[in-house]
Design an enzyme around this catalytic site. Structure first.
Site, mmCIF file in Angstrom:
data_model
loop_
_atom_site.group_PDB
_atom_site.id
_atom_site.type_symbol
_atom_site.label_atom_id
_atom_site.label_comp_id
_atom_site.label_asym_id
_atom_site.label_seq_id
_atom_site.Cartn_x
_atom_site.Cartn_y
_atom_site.Cartn_z
ATOM 1 N N ASP A 154 0.824 -1.207 0.000
ATOM 2 C CA ASP A 154 0.000 0.000 0.000
ATOM 3 C C ASP A 154 0.862 1.262 0.000
ATOM 4 O OD1 ASP A 154 -2.330 1.533 0.088
ATOM 5 O OD2 ASP A 154 -2.295 1.627 2.278
ATOM 6 N N TYR A 451 -5.380 -3.022 13.442
ATOM 7 C CA TYR A 451 -6.204 -1.852 13.123
ATOM 8 C C TYR A 451 -7.621 -1.978 13.688
ATOM 9 C CZ TYR A 451 -2.408 -0.351 10.112
ATOM 10 O OH TYR A 451 -1.186 0.062 9.647
ATOM 11 N N GLU A 487 2.498 -1.494 13.829
ATOM 12 C CA GLU A 487 1.599 -0.580 13.105
ATOM 13 C C GLU A 487 0.278 -0.478 13.853
ATOM 14 O OE1 GLU A 487 0.807 -1.267 8.972
ATOM 15 O OE2 GLU A 487 2.918 -1.645 8.474
#
Length: 583
Positions: A154, A451, A487
């Site tokens: 990405d 996430y 992340e």
């Protein structure tokens, strides 16, 4: 591979600047009116979409004059990177070829040039990604003959000569490589490789240039009395000067150790807690082109937030970045370009039929061979940087799939063989859980990308908090290793505000990060937090992104969002120490 440096026995000439540029060409004189900047990605320099969307080879060319004083020396071309494939021609002669877009390569051109004379230098750069490149990709051809590149990472597939090009001189008999390993008692184990067998001497100089140790032999150990350690936030660099008759080379280094013990990550025997970012080499116009002004400003912004570290997501960064981290005491997790080894991502994003990631038809032995070479080149380039404390072998591979262990186990063994002094990790994708992951036991630190609150439980931070804590506790309990978040982030449009938990607003990004921090502080085995991302960055065109990824806490032109101020408040109080566990 030693970085080119001017020394009493070596000289170098920068070949950065404007080069002739063409989409079609060869080693002969280019028929073009275009010029491209080096270093820079070429994609955003021009207004013609045929350049930006080009798939295949492009051509750079310039005239180069060899300094007249270089007679009798070895003359070497050195490219800091060519993304993703490079071919180098002197006149019409191919002198070097390299695959791997983020590590350097060179060619000895002594037999093809003469001191004081000019030669035509041509560099062909190919941007194609396939099933046997790192990172991987797929090329398709449309009905009208246009070639299209797709990939599973990405960020935009910027290409070209994004780092510097050098013309270097070396003595006929010269030093080729230096490897250093340090101990807390001031011991420095060294190995010096030379182009021919010859006696070797070494001297160690402190930061003031005072000699503090000497040694003889191509391998050996010296000891620095009253050593000053390299520490995060308090860097101290020595210099080992290797000498042979006719050549010398100064190798900067820091004295420090890295160790994983139980659930702790130790630097110099002291527990270290990572705060910082996943980042990208990405700026407007330049793409992935290295820029010293952005380098300085980005490190200033990291210091302003209180960050003590970053990950080179998702490829090796320019050597100037690593040198700067050494000098300024920033800790680095150094990552290969192995991103996109996960075909489940394609199924999720594009509705494609599921395919196994690891197989002879998808990512098999040839891919793993390319991955192994990427690891060799990364370790060879960065092994002496004290800022580098861990090797990251891949980002978000399909570690939950059959074949993952067979793919990764030889790569982990290779990395430990190349460098037994640093821990090894990878960053686990959302699909890989503590229940189904097949490779985490091979590694030293569990790094996870999560996430919750963005892709899962979007806008529902209470549910996301429960999911996240259960997930992280599962990894800690199953593997008994340090766990860190490599992340976590939420896309945020700067200037968008709301009194509710509304995704894309600055308030939501701040609340999202604060929720994660509450959970992190409750996990005893937790050793660090890297926000995704430092700054907004460009991605491929598509409905999933609007002018790129907006998860940065800074905009692409480095203006802070509200979350940057919130991180500053948290991290300035941590200074590398884990928060006290409230339970």
């Amino acid at each position: 591979m030693l970085k080119p440096r001017p020394t009493p026995t070596r000289e170098l000439v920068s070949l950065d600047g404007l080069w002739r540029f063409a989409l079609e060409g060869g080693p002969g004189p280019l028929d073009t009116a275009l010029e491209a900047a080096v270093p820079a990605s070429y994609n955003d320099l021009f207004t013609d979409p045929a350049v930006r969307d080009h798939v295949g080879w492009v051509w750079y060319q310039r005239q180069v004059r060899v300094p007249r004083g270089w007679a009798g020396e070895r003359i070497v071309l050195r490219l800091d990177a060519a993304t993703h494939h490079g071919r180098v021609y002197v006149g019409d002669v191919l002198v070097a070829e390299h695959t791997g877009g983020y590590t350097p390569f060179e060619a000895d051109i002594t037999e093809h040039v003469r001191a004081g004379q000019e030669f035509r230098l041509t560099v062909a750069v190919g941007n194609e990604l396939t099933g046997v490149t790192i990172p991987p990709g797929t090329i398709t051809v449309s009905a009208d003959g246009r070639r299209r590149q797709t990939y599973l990472h990405d960020f935009y597939n910027y290409a070209g000569l994004a780092r510097s090009v050098w013309l270097c001189s070396r003595p006929p008999v010269h030093i080729q490589d230096i490897t250093l390993v340090t101990g807390l008692d001031g011991t420095v184990r060294y190995t010096v490789e030379t182009s021919e067998p010859t006696p070797v001497r070494v001297r160690v100089l402190d930061a003031a240039g005072t000699q503090v140790a000497v040694g003889e032999g191509a391998t050996g150990t010296v000891r620095i009395e009253d050593v000053t350690l390299w520490r995060p936030g308090a860097p101290y660099l020595y210099e080992l000067v290797a000498e042979i008759d006719g050549d010398s080379y100064p190798q900067p280094f820091g004295v420090r150790t890295v160790e994983v013990r139980g659930t702790e990550f130790l630097i110099n025997g002291e527990p270290f807690y990572f705060t910082g970012f996943g980042r990208h080499e990405d700026t407007p116009v330049r793409g992935k082109g290295h820029d010293d002004a952005y380098l300085v400003h980005d490190f200033q912004l990291m210091d302003w937030t209180g960050a003590n570290s970053f990950r080179t997501s998702h490829y090796p960064y320019a050597e100037e970045v690593m040198d700067f981290a050494d000098r300024h005491g920033i800790v680095v997790i150094d990552e290969t370009a192995a991103v996109g080894l996960n075909l489940a991502v394609a199924s999720g994003l594009f509705g494609a039929p599921p395919r196994p990631t690891f197989s002879p038809e998808t990512y098999g032995e040839a891919t793993r061979d390319a991955h192994a070479q990427a690891i060799r080149e990364l370790v060879a380039r960065d092994k002496n940087h004290p800022s580098v404390v861990m090797w990251c072998l891949a980002n978000e591979p399909a570690s939950n799939e059959e074949g993952a262990r067979e793919y990764f186990e030889p790569l982990v063994e290779l990395t430990r063989e190349l460098d037994p002094t640093r821990p090894v990790t990878y960053s686990a994708v959302m699909f890989a859980t503590h229940d189904n992951d097949r490779i985490a036991d091979l590694f030293d630190v569990v790094c996870v990308n999560r996430y919750y609150g963005w892709y899962i439980a979007t806008g529902d931070l209470a549910t996301a908090e429960a999911y996240l804590e259960r997930d992280l506790r599962g990894w800690a309990e199953r593997f008994g290793k340090p766990v860190m978040m490599s992340e976590y982030g939420a896309d945020t449009q700067p200037g968008l505000h709301s009194v509710w938990d509304t995704p894309w607003t600055e308030e939501y990004q701040q609340a999202y990060l604060e929720m994660h921090h509450r959970v992190f502080d409750r996990i005893e085995a937790f050793v660090g937090e890297h926000v995704w991302n430092f700054a907004d960055f460009q991605t491929a065109h598509g409905i999933h992104r609007v002018d790129g990824n907006k998860k940065g806490v800074f905009t692409r032109d480095r203006r802070p969002k509200a979350a940057a101020h919130a991180l500053r408040t948290r991290w300035k109080g941590l200074a590398g120490r884990k928060p006290a566990n409230p339970r």
